[in-house]
Enzyme design. Sequence first.
Site, PDB file in Angstrom:
ATOM      1  CD  GLU A   1      -6.635   5.047   2.478  1.00 18.69           C
ATOM      2  OE1 GLU A   1      -7.702   5.427   3.183  1.00 18.69           O
ATOM      3  OE2 GLU A   1      -5.522   4.850   2.768  1.00 18.69           O
TER       4      GLU A   1
ATOM      5  CG  ASP B 191      -9.884   7.393   6.526  1.00 16.91           C
ATOM      6  OD1 ASP B 191      -8.913   7.243   6.039  1.00 16.91           O
ATOM      7  OD2 ASP B 191     -10.092   7.762   7.799  1.00 16.91           O
TER       8      ASP B 191
ATOM      9  CG  ASP C 131      -2.081   4.961   4.965  1.00 15.98           C
ATOM     10  OD1 ASP C 131      -1.790   3.963   5.594  1.00 15.98           O
ATOM     11  OD2 ASP C 131      -2.951   5.619   4.381  1.00 15.98           O
TER      12      ASP C 131
ATOM     13  CE  LYS D 154      -6.637   8.360   8.185  1.00 16.73           C
ATOM     14  NZ  LYS D 154      -7.555   7.240   8.594  1.00 16.73           N
TER      15      LYS D 154
ATOM     16  CG  ASP E 145      -5.583   7.793   4.727  1.00 16.00           C
ATOM     17  OD1 ASP E 145      -6.512   8.417   4.122  1.00 16.00           O
ATOM     18  OD2 ASP E 145      -5.659   6.702   5.365  1.00 16.00           O
TER      19      ASP E 145
ATOM     20  NE  ARG F 110     -11.264  -1.014   3.139  1.00 16.66           N
ATOM     21  CZ  ARG F 110     -11.803  -1.350   4.166  1.00 16.66           C
ATOM     22  NH1 ARG F 110     -12.836  -1.895   4.284  1.00 16.66           N
ATOM     23  NH2 ARG F 110     -11.053  -1.016   5.452  1.00 16.66           N
TER      24      ARG F 110
ATOM     25  CE  LYS G 209      -3.293   2.452   2.899  1.00 16.83           C
ATOM     26  NZ  LYS G 209      -4.053   2.659   4.114  1.00 16.83           N
TER      27      LYS G 209
HETATM   28  N1  BES Z   1      -4.360   4.343   6.878  1.00 18.66           N
HETATM   29  C1  BES Z   1      -5.509   4.057   7.596  1.00 18.66           C
HETATM   30  C2  BES Z   1      -5.408   2.831   8.502  1.00 18.66           C
HETATM   31  C3  BES Z   1      -4.477   2.975   9.719  1.00 18.66           C
HETATM   32  C4  BES Z   1      -5.178   3.853  11.062  1.00 18.66           C
HETATM   33  C5  BES Z   1      -3.024   3.049   9.686  1.00 18.66           C
HETATM   34  C6  BES Z   1      -4.024   4.126  12.067  1.00 18.66           C
HETATM   35  C7  BES Z   1      -2.238   3.408  10.809  1.00 18.66           C
HETATM   36  C8  BES Z   1      -2.969   3.827  12.144  1.00 18.66           C
HETATM   37  C9  BES Z   1      -6.796   3.466   6.439  1.00 18.66           C
HETATM   38  O1  BES Z   1      -6.679   3.989   5.454  1.00 18.66           O
HETATM   39  C10 BES Z   1      -8.019   3.784   7.318  1.00 18.66           C
HETATM   40  O2  BES Z   1      -8.052   4.962   7.308  1.00 18.66           O
HETATM   41  N2  BES Z   1      -8.812   2.890   7.746  1.00 18.66           N
HETATM   42  C11 BES Z   1      -9.997   3.109   8.247  1.00 18.66           C
HETATM   43  C12 BES Z   1     -11.104   2.009   7.354  1.00 18.66           C
HETATM   44  C13 BES Z   1     -12.418   2.516   7.666  1.00 18.66           C
HETATM   45  C14 BES Z   1     -12.857   3.979   7.356  1.00 18.66           C
HETATM   46  C15 BES Z   1     -13.188   1.465   7.493  1.00 18.66           C
HETATM   47  C16 BES Z   1      -9.968   2.927   9.836  1.00 18.66           C
HETATM   48  O3  BES Z   1      -9.171   1.918  10.004  1.00 18.66           O
HETATM   49  O4  BES Z   1     -10.634   3.478  10.371  1.00 18.66           O
HETATM   50 ZN    ZN Z   2      -4.807   4.557   4.715  1.00 14.64          ZN
HETATM   51 MN    MN Z   3      -7.907   5.857   5.257  1.00 12.58          MN
END
Ligand code: BES
Ligand code: ZN
Ligand code: MN
Length: 531
Positions: free
Chosen positions: A383, A381, A322, A311, A304, A385, A299
Site C-alpha cells: 500500500e 499489503d 508505518d 499480514k 498497516d 507505494r 509514507k
Molecule cells: N509496511 C510494510 C513494510 C514493512 C515490513 C515495514 C516490515 C517495516 C517492517 C509494507 O507496506 C509491506 O507490507 N510491504 C510488503 C510488500 C509486498 C506485499 C510486496 C512486504 O515487504 O512484504
Molecule cells: Zn506498509
Molecule cells: Mn503493507
Amino acid sequence: MQSPRSASTAVVRSLHNHSKVQEQYLLEVVVAQSDVTEIDVDVLVVNLFEGVTKPDGATGAVDSALGGVISELISDGEITGSASELTLIHTPNSAYANFKPARVLVAGLGSSDSFDTDGIRRVSASVIRKLRSSGVKHAATIVHGAGIGGLETTSAAQATVEGALLGAYRFLKYRTTDKKRKADVGKLTIVEVDSSKVADISSGIERGVAYSHAEILARDLVNEPANKLAPADLAATAEKVAKENDLDYTVLEEADVAKLGMGAYIGVSQGGPRPLKFIHMSYEGDAGDPQNNLWLIGKGITFDSGGISIKPGAGMGKMKGDMGGGASVIAAIQAISQLKPKLNVHVVCAATDNMPGGSAQRPGDVVTAMNGMTIEIDNTDAEGRLTLADAIGYAKSRGAERIVDVATLTGAARIALGDGVSPVFGNDDELVNSVLDTSTTVGESMWRLPLDSVTKRQNASKIADLKNTGGRGGGSTTAAHFIADFAGDTPWVHIDVAATSMLDSTRGWMPAGATGVPTRSLIELAMNLGG
Ligand code: BES
Ligand code: ZN
Ligand code: MN
C-alpha cells in the site's frame, strides 16, 4: 581564579507539547568557559583514546589536579581507553581540596584513527545513560573528539549534544507503575577553558538541540500506538509544528484528494473508518526563487494491517510505525525552519490506515492514480507505494524540482542490507550523491541499489499500466521502480527505512523502538542544498 561563568546559554526547552506526543524530557545544555578543575558539578566527564598512557588536554589537567590518579589507573590496566569503557572516580572535596567536581567519569573513545562524529554520538549516549543510572543531576563534559581527535569544534559539540539527547531518550508516557525508575539528568554543561572556542561550541549546541528535538519528535510519533495516533492526530501534530515555526500548512480531506484524482491513495484508505489526511507543510527559505525547492515526501500509514491481503499476527504491532517516513519529514521541517537554509522546503504526507474492512479494496482491483496511470492491485499489503504515487503526483503538479521520499516500504530492505543500512534508489546521480554524502556525515548509513531494467519488468500488469507488486526477487527494487514511474523525469531519491526506523534493541545513540532515522540526514540535506 575567576569563577566559571556561563559564556553563552543555549538552553534546551520543552519546545513541543503535542497533545498526542509525550512531554519532552528537559535536558538543559549550556556552555561554560572554565577550567575543568573549577566546575562545580556532580560529575565531570573527560575522555581518553586507546593507547594513550599520559593524557593531555582537559583529561591531562584533571590527571594533574588529582595527583596522577588517571595515569596510574592506565598503567594498572584499569583504564585502557577502549570504546564504551566508562570509569567513575570519586573525588571528594575532603581528599582533593583544589578540585571542585565531586566525581570524574573517564570515557574511552577507542582508537583515534577511526574516530568520527558518530563515535562522539555513541560515547556521549552511553555516558548520559551511565550518569542517569548513577543518579546524577548536573554533569559537565568536555567536547569529545575536538582535542587529539582533531574534529572541528562546532560539529564535535553538536555530536556531543546529539549523543546526550538521543541516548537519554525513553518513551515512558504509558509506563505508570515503575516507581524505581531513575530520573533523567537535568543539566549538562559543556566546559571549555579556551574562550576562543566558546562561540563555536555554542552554535554546535544550538544545532545539536534543533536536530535532536526533531529526531525525538519523529521517535515519539513512531512509538505512539496506532489507537492513539490516527491520520487526524498526525495532521494535528504537523499543524502544531507549523504554527510554532511559522510554516504554511494545509490538510486535504478525502473529498479534496478525490477531486484531484488520487485514486491510488483513496483505494488504500477505504478499508478503514478513520478519515485520511493529506498533509502539506512548507518552509519558504528562498522567496525570490520558488524553483529552488526540495519536496520531502513521507509514507504515512498510521497502521498497516495489510488490508485484505492481511499480514500474519506475529509482529503486526510494529506496523504502528508505518508512518515513520512521514514522521521524519514532519520532524525535519521543524528543524529546517529553525536553522533557516536558503531553500524552499515542502513536506507531504498522505496519511491513512490500511485496514481490511468491508469496503476495503481487493486484490485484482484496478485504481487510477492522480497522474492518470492505472494500477492493478495485486496485493493490498503493498500500500505504501500507492500512497506515494499520489503524493508524488501532487508534488509534481505543484512544481517540485527535487523529490526525496522516505518510506518504511519493504520487508525486503532488511533482507538486502540488514537493519544498519537503508537502501537508497534514485533517478538523478547528483541528488542521490547529495543524500549519500549527508547520510555519511550524520552517521545514518545508506547504500545505493540499482534500478535495473530487468527487475523493472516484474511490475508489468496484463490489465493495467502497472501492478503494485513485482514478485519475490528484489522486493525493495520493484517497489522503488514502481515509485520511479510516478517521479518520471523529476530528480528523485527514495530512502527505504523499513529496517532502520525501528530497532529491537538499543544500539549507541539509537534506543530500542523508534530510531528517528533518517531525520538527521534530511535536515542536513536541506542545510547543504540551501547553504
Ligand atoms: N509496511 C510494510 C513494510 C514493512 C515490513 C515495514 C516490515 C517495516 C517492517 C509494507 O507496506 C509491506 O507490507 N510491504 C510488503 C510488500 C509486498 C506485499 C510486496 C512486504 O515487504 O512484504
Ligand atoms: Zn506498509
Ligand atoms: Mn503493507
